[in-house]
Design a protein around this motif. Sequence first.
Motif, mmCIF file in Angstrom:
data_model
loop_
_atom_site.group_PDB
_atom_site.id
_atom_site.type_symbol
_atom_site.label_atom_id
_atom_site.label_comp_id
_atom_site.label_asym_id
_atom_site.label_seq_id
_atom_site.Cartn_x
_atom_site.Cartn_y
_atom_site.Cartn_z
ATOM 1 N N LEU A 53 28.567 73.484 -91.090
ATOM 2 C CA LEU A 53 28.292 72.160 -91.388
ATOM 3 C C LEU A 53 26.861 71.781 -91.186
ATOM 4 O O LEU A 53 26.081 72.402 -90.611
ATOM 5 C CB LEU A 53 29.164 71.272 -90.328
ATOM 6 N N LEU A 54 26.545 70.602 -91.849
ATOM 7 C CA LEU A 54 25.307 70.109 -91.786
ATOM 8 C C LEU A 54 24.740 69.447 -90.245
ATOM 9 O O LEU A 54 26.055 69.188 -89.520
ATOM 10 C CB LEU A 54 25.098 68.835 -92.488
ATOM 11 N N GLU A 55 23.809 69.780 -89.784
ATOM 12 C CA GLU A 55 23.517 69.344 -88.511
ATOM 13 C C GLU A 55 23.850 67.713 -87.999
ATOM 14 O O GLU A 55 23.681 66.877 -88.980
ATOM 15 C CB GLU A 55 21.850 69.478 -88.088
ATOM 16 N N GLY A 56 24.290 67.609 -86.811
ATOM 17 C CA GLY A 56 24.697 66.130 -86.465
ATOM 18 C C GLY A 56 26.177 66.254 -86.150
ATOM 19 O O GLY A 56 27.005 67.192 -85.854
ATOM 20 N N ALA A 57 26.648 64.940 -85.557
ATOM 21 C CA ALA A 57 28.126 64.995 -85.096
ATOM 22 C C ALA A 57 29.209 64.762 -86.243
ATOM 23 O O ALA A 57 28.758 64.295 -87.109
ATOM 24 C CB ALA A 57 28.011 63.560 -84.183
ATOM 25 N N HIS A 58 30.164 65.525 -85.970
ATOM 26 C CA HIS A 58 31.321 65.600 -86.906
ATOM 27 C C HIS A 58 32.472 65.324 -86.338
ATOM 28 O O HIS A 58 32.706 66.013 -84.965
ATOM 29 C CB HIS A 58 31.335 66.783 -87.664
#
Length: 238
Positions: A53-58
């Motif tokens: 996934l892309l970096e960051g909160a999911h």
Amino acid sequence: MWMVFLVLGPFVSIPTSLHAQSTGELRFRFEPPQGVQYVLDGKHRMTDRELTLLEGAHRFTFWAPERRMLDTTFFVLAGRTQEFTVQLRYAVEFVDHRNALLRYERNRKWARNLPPVVAAGAAGWAVVSFIRFGDRHSALQDLREQYRSSADPEGIRSLKESAIPEAKDDFARSRTQTYVSTGVLAIALGATAYFRQHFARSSPPEFKDEERIRFEGLVYHPLPDGGTWAAGLSILLR
């Protein structure tokens, strides 16, 4: 033709570079190990145990049959692989259903086994009481006949004052036991028939997975004509 290639070339290579620098990997271990599904970022319904996934909160919403939903957020770190254990607890509805099913099976077992046992015991008691009642009745009749035919004053007095009254008391007690044992037998037979018919018509409690309904609702997309359900597909985001 060469001009198109030169113009498009930089745009093709840039996403590849950004992808390598701004994505991370998540790996999941599930409890229970089978049947776990989840909704990613409120859009994608998935079952994958490894995601890029892309970096960051999911945001993740996990669910499994008979389990309670777990809504949580994971922060993806670029260039790193993170491992998480996701444990889903039993849903309240399932625990209540399991307890209700145990009560149903326990009551059914007692209802099927106890009345016949009581009926068998009551039948034996009734037979013994009836035989004893007959013996006491015969003994009382014999004493009365002796009283009528005896010419011995002392014997008549003994019969009148002690033997016959005692025989009457024994006869009354045996008659009462006969009535009681016969009544218990009738009740036990009636209970046996009732419970057999009752459980023949009844069915065990059914489990309605309310958590599943709520989980399914997470991927429902309302439309002017009534709405549609999103398909439960596994999507590898890379």
